[in-house]
Design an enzyme around this catalytic site. Structure first.
Site, mmCIF file in Angstrom:
data_model
loop_
_atom_site.group_PDB
_atom_site.id
_atom_site.type_symbol
_atom_site.label_atom_id
_atom_site.label_comp_id
_atom_site.label_asym_id
_atom_site.label_seq_id
_atom_site.Cartn_x
_atom_site.Cartn_y
_atom_site.Cartn_z
ATOM 1 N N ASP A 209 0.852 -1.206 0.000
ATOM 2 C CA ASP A 209 0.000 0.000 0.000
ATOM 3 C C ASP A 209 0.881 1.246 0.000
ATOM 4 O O ASP A 209 2.092 1.163 0.178
ATOM 5 C CB ASP A 209 -0.888 0.004 1.256
ATOM 6 C CG ASP A 209 -0.043 -0.119 2.518
ATOM 7 O OD1 ASP A 209 0.162 -1.252 2.973
ATOM 8 O OD2 ASP A 209 0.460 0.904 3.015
ATOM 9 N N ASP A 211 0.504 3.615 2.299
ATOM 10 C CA ASP A 211 0.231 4.182 3.621
ATOM 11 C C ASP A 211 -0.946 5.167 3.495
ATOM 12 O O ASP A 211 -1.936 4.841 2.828
ATOM 13 C CB ASP A 211 1.513 4.811 4.206
ATOM 14 C CG ASP A 211 1.443 4.924 5.728
ATOM 15 O OD1 ASP A 211 0.910 3.994 6.367
ATOM 16 O OD2 ASP A 211 1.894 5.937 6.271
HETATM 17 N N1 ADE Z 1 1.106 1.286 5.751
HETATM 18 C C1 ADE Z 1 1.628 0.442 6.631
HETATM 19 N N2 ADE Z 1 2.070 0.891 7.838
HETATM 20 C C2 ADE Z 1 2.629 0.044 8.716
HETATM 21 N N3 ADE Z 1 2.774 -1.277 8.484
HETATM 22 C C3 ADE Z 1 2.358 -1.760 7.315
HETATM 23 N N4 ADE Z 1 2.383 -3.006 6.816
HETATM 24 C C4 ADE Z 1 1.826 -2.960 5.583
HETATM 25 N N5 ADE Z 1 1.450 -1.698 5.278
HETATM 26 C C5 ADE Z 1 1.772 -0.924 6.344
#
Ligand code: ADE
Ligand SMILES: CSC[C@H]1O[C@H](OP(=O)(O)O)[C@H](O)[C@@H]1O
Length: 289
Positions: A209, A211
């Site tokens: 992703d 974030d």
């Molecule tokens: N955006 C994110 N923040 C923290 N840990 C994660 N693991 C996978 N995506 C994450």
């Protein structure tokens, strides 16, 4: 001459390594408490592999619940010399989209609820950690990713947050503004403890992703992570299989000293050391005690 044993820590979505041959499941006792699961020892071709799922099978442990010390201790007890850490991460870079494997080589530790060291009162040690990732192991992982046709990037900085909630928008923008590349919840203190245990460590951040910062992609949630996790998990297993194919039988001495980190690290005078702590350090630091 040290026989190489390749350790694999599976992150979210990676709870087994299906191709493993001659598998034994072993309950390894640790003086540091309960590891995340039984370890699975087996072979991939000619390479000895020891596998541990970080969250336990069925994902029973959150990032703050994991006993990182016990995990690294049991891997050390199983003879692991080289450790590849597979981890689902968010990305701060448009050119590191979901599906990319990023071999980050620097970490920022923003955790606050975890035991960060095997050492302490009764046996104090300070290992060098400016270069947390073992370059030769990382080079092998990058070559395996290239050979397996897995989109990847070499280098980068991963910030480790405590979690378990994902970041606020303000935190995400702050982390991005620092120029950091990735965010996860588990690289710390895992990488520090591997260094203390003199195990060469390589981090593979499997992007799921963007974030919370990315306006079009929208903020991260578990559904989004899971969506990319399954495809990433298959690629992660292919990466391990390709890495194992040409892995050397002997551990290659680490140019940044991962495998001899304790040589000059212990500062407590011999006669002042606590016998109870020394007993717990038998696997991690037995070489130098
Ligand atoms: N955006 C994110 N923040 C923290 N840990 C994660 N693991 C996978 N995506 C994450
Ligand atoms: C399931 S989303 C958040 C979870 O995923 C990552 O785990 P891992 O590093 O073990 O792959 C992240 O760090 C969080 O623990």
């Amino acid at each position: 001459m040290t026989k190489a044993v390749l350790g694999i820590i599976g992150g979210s979505g990676i709870y087994d390594l299906p191709g493993l041959e001659a598998v034994e499941e072993i309950k390894v006792a640790s003086p540091w408490g309960e590891p995340s699961d039984l370890v699975r020892r087996g072979r991939l071709g000619a390479t000895d592999i020891v596998f541990l799922p970080r969250h336990g099978r069925g994902h029973v442990l959150g990032p703050s619940d994991i006993n990182y010390r016990a995990n690294i201790d049991v891997l050390k007890r199983m003879g692991v010399t080289d450790l590849v850490s597979l981890s689902a991460v968010g990305s701060f870079k448009g050119d590191l989209p979901p599906g990319t494997f990023v071999l980050a080589d620097q970490f920022i530790d923003r955790t606050f609820k975890r035991e960060p060291s095997f050492f302490g009162a009764g046996c104090v040690a300070h290992v060098a950690f400016s270069h947390p990732v073992a370059p030769l192991l990382q080079k092998r992982v990058a070559a395996a990713a290239a050979a397996a046709g897995i989109g990847h990037a070499v280098g980068g900085t991963s910030v480790c947050m405590e979690g378990p909630a994902f970041s606020t928008l303000a935190e995400s923008l702050f982390h991005k503004a620092q120029g950091w590349d990735l965010i996860g919840m588990t690289s710390m203190p895992e990488a520090k403890l591997a260094r203390e245990a003199e195990i060469a460590y390589c981090f593979v951040g499997m992007v799921t992703d963007f974030d919370a910062w990315h306006e079009e992609a929208g903020p991260v949630d578990v559904a989004l992570v899971m969506h990319h996790l399954n495809a990433n998990a298959d690629k992660g297993r292919r990466l391990v299989a390709r890495l194992a194919r040409d892995f050397p039988a002997e551990h290659e001495p680490c140019p940044v000293g991962s495998d001899r980190a304790l040589e000059f690290a212990i500062v407590t005078a011999k006669e002042q050391r606590d016998p109870a702590l020394l007993a717990k350090l038998d696997a991690v630091a037995g070489r130098v005690l």
